[in-house]
Enzyme design. Structure first.
Site, PDB file in Angstrom:
ATOM      1  CG  HIS A 149     -15.583 -15.690 -38.601  1.00  0.00           C
ATOM      2  ND1 HIS A 149     -15.241 -14.383 -38.340  1.00  0.00           N
ATOM      3  CD2 HIS A 149     -15.379 -16.374 -37.459  1.00  0.00           C
ATOM      4  CE1 HIS A 149     -14.830 -14.281 -37.088  1.00  0.00           C
ATOM      5  NE2 HIS A 149     -14.911 -15.469 -36.536  1.00  0.00           N
ATOM      6  CG  HIS A 155     -13.261 -18.108 -27.708  1.00  0.00           C
ATOM      7  ND1 HIS A 155     -14.594 -17.802 -27.628  1.00  0.00           N
ATOM      8  CD2 HIS A 155     -12.863 -17.708 -28.952  1.00  0.00           C
ATOM      9  CE1 HIS A 155     -14.978 -17.238 -28.773  1.00  0.00           C
ATOM     10  NE2 HIS A 155     -13.952 -17.185 -29.587  1.00  0.00           N
ATOM     11  CD  GLU A 203     -15.545 -17.969 -33.431  1.00  0.00           C
ATOM     12  OE1 GLU A 203     -14.909 -17.142 -32.766  1.00  0.00           O
ATOM     13  OE2 GLU A 203     -16.052 -17.714 -34.546  1.00  0.00           O
ATOM     14  CG  ASP A 256     -11.699 -20.619 -34.111  1.00  0.00           C
ATOM     15  OD1 ASP A 256     -12.745 -20.549 -33.442  1.00  0.00           O
ATOM     16  OD2 ASP A 256     -10.901 -19.660 -34.217  1.00  0.00           O
ATOM     17  CG  HIS A 287     -14.116 -13.159 -31.207  1.00  0.00           C
ATOM     18  ND1 HIS A 287     -14.384 -14.310 -31.903  1.00  0.00           N
ATOM     19  CD2 HIS A 287     -14.742 -12.174 -31.884  1.00  0.00           C
ATOM     20  CE1 HIS A 287     -15.110 -14.053 -32.952  1.00  0.00           C
ATOM     21  NE2 HIS A 287     -15.345 -12.784 -32.982  1.00  0.00           N
ATOM     22  CG  ASP A 312     -10.225 -15.612 -30.846  1.00  0.00           C
ATOM     23  OD1 ASP A 312      -9.557 -16.475 -31.435  1.00  0.00           O
ATOM     24  OD2 ASP A 312     -11.470 -15.617 -30.831  1.00  0.00           O
ATOM     25  CE1 TYR A 358      -7.285 -13.485 -35.137  1.00  0.00           C
ATOM     26  CE2 TYR A 358      -7.489 -11.854 -33.408  1.00  0.00           C
ATOM     27  CZ  TYR A 358      -7.627 -13.157 -33.850  1.00  0.00           C
ATOM     28  OH  TYR A 358      -8.089 -14.115 -32.988  1.00  0.00           O
ATOM     29  CG  HIS A 390      -6.308 -17.762 -34.437  1.00  0.00           C
ATOM     30  ND1 HIS A 390      -6.712 -18.920 -35.061  1.00  0.00           N
ATOM     31  CD2 HIS A 390      -7.406 -17.280 -33.817  1.00  0.00           C
ATOM     32  CE1 HIS A 390      -8.000 -19.124 -34.823  1.00  0.00           C
ATOM     33  NE2 HIS A 390      -8.446 -18.147 -34.064  1.00  0.00           N
TER      34      HIS A 390
END
Ligand code: FEO
Length: 397
Positions: A23, A79, A81, A83, A146, A165, A193, A226
């Protein structure tokens, strides 16, 4: 290295061993991370998520070891995001007519990131199924786990849940499965996390897990986006999330402080003495030399937060302010608080900290202790007594 999770289901992600901040620089990642993407070979070739943009070439090479990327029919974007979606534009250059499966919010945010309204989107919602050949994909929206767009995808047949996530860890390892890595390290990273990312959504976690279990989908493996894949007793991490989501603290305290000329440090040590006398376990962390994200794990675990700062410019030290921001932003539950600090000519710090506790709905269990210049014996005695009061409150539950 490519790993086969089950027949015709492959991990094609990337391990980022060198990642130390995520982030931007918001989150420390002492053990790196992985960006997990999964390739399913059925009548329709399906990709679950992609990887962060800087790794897109390595990612496409991984896919190429199994199949020509132009053969991909479906890309599930659980998702948006970056990543996980960062390599979408690159992969879609190979398979431009592939269907991009997203939640309703997912379409909005994928378009917001990549400005490609003409991609072949297919919007799904909870309970929708997509036949990909012998097997089906089942979708479960999971807003705020998330981001608002997040969803889980379940593959029937090998019964693999891809929750993106959720249930992940920033943990780069040589092996892909939970039964192949050090369990203590794995849970340290899973908790870090949760504490840093998932905490504010704990009520949603509880409800989502209830909903997921009520769907009675067989789950033989949980493959997050992850870290390692939960293969051995996969539901152990679901049970752990249920516990963490309850936010039941341990009967322990945490003293966190910063100091300029050791006056506030001496006060912290006197508070610690009070806690020791009452046999309440605690840690004392000097925020100028403590990683903020590791601290948040200690905050997550502790019942009592005792926060100290000398007064600086009518307020608190800049090392303490971000913690108070985090307390409010992460909305920790079931905490109690107390404040302390030294001052020279304006005793502001304790009031600032107590005001922030109030904003976080953390009850202050005893009046804070301020000491002018260096603490006198009576100031240190007041700190010891504050430690004892905190200890009593911790023991009382
Ligand atoms: Fe791993 Fe919310 O992205």
């Amino acid at each position: 290295m490519i790993t086969e999770l089950a027949k015709n289901v492959f991990w094609v992600g990337v391990a980022d061993w060198g990642l130390r901040h995520f982030h931007g620089h918001e989150l420390s990642t002492h053990r790196g991370s992985t960006y997990n993407s999964y390739l399913i070979l059925d009548e329709k070739v399906t990709l679950i998520d992609t990887v962060w943009t800087p790794f897109q070439d390595e990612f496409i090479q991984n896919i190429r070891k199994i199949i020509d990327p132009s053969k991909i029919d479906i890309i599930v974007t659980n998702h948006s995001e970056v990543d996980h979606s960062g390599a979408l534009p690159a992969i879609l250059r190979h398979c431009p007519s592939a269907t991009v499966v997203v939640s309703r919010k997912g379409r909005e945010s994928v378009e917001g990131h990549y400005h490609q309204p003409n991609w072949n989107f297919h919007v799904v919602q909870t309970g929708d199924r997509l036949k990909i050949g012998k097997h089906e994909l089942v979708f479960i929206e999971a807003p705020m786990l998330h981001w608002p767009d997040s969803m889980f995808t379940c593959l029937t047949g090998p019964n693999i849940l891809f929750p993106n996530d959720a249930f992940g860890q920033h943990y780069s390892t040589e092996f892909r499965f939970n039964d192949q890595v050090n369990e203590e390290e794995l849970y340290e990273e899973a908790l870090k996390y949760y504490a840093n990312i998932i905490t504010p959504f704990s009520a949603l976690v509880t409800r989502k897990i209830q909903e997921l279990l009520a769907m009675n989908l067989p789950i033989d493996m949980i493959a997050p986006s992850h870290g390692v894949i939960w293969r051995k007793n996969p539901l152990q991490i679901v049970e752990k999330y249920q516990q963490w989501a309850a936010q039941t603290p341990e009967k322990r305290a945490l003293i966190l402080y910063d100091t300029m000329w050791n006056a506030t440090r001496r006060m912290a040590e006197a508070i610690s003495d009070g806690l020791v006398e009452a046999a309440v376990p605690h840690k004392m962390l000097h925020m100028a030399v403590t990683d903020r994200n590791d601290l948040l794990v200690e905050i997550f675990k502790a019942r009592a937060l005792v926060i100290g700062s000398p007064t600086l410019n009518r307020g608190i030290l800049p090392t303490i302010a971000p913690i108070l921001e985090d307390l409010e932003g992460l909305a920790f539950k079931n905490k109690i608080g107390a404040a302390f600090g030294s001052f020279g000519w304006n005793a502001a710090a304790v009031a600032v900290i107590e005001k922030r506790f109030a904003a976080c709905k953390i009850p202050v269990i005893a009046p804070g202790v301020s000491a002018k210049w260096q603490p006198r014996p009576e100031d240190l005695q007041a700190c010891r007594q504050l430690g004892q009061k905190v200890a009593e409150a911790v023991k009382a539950g």
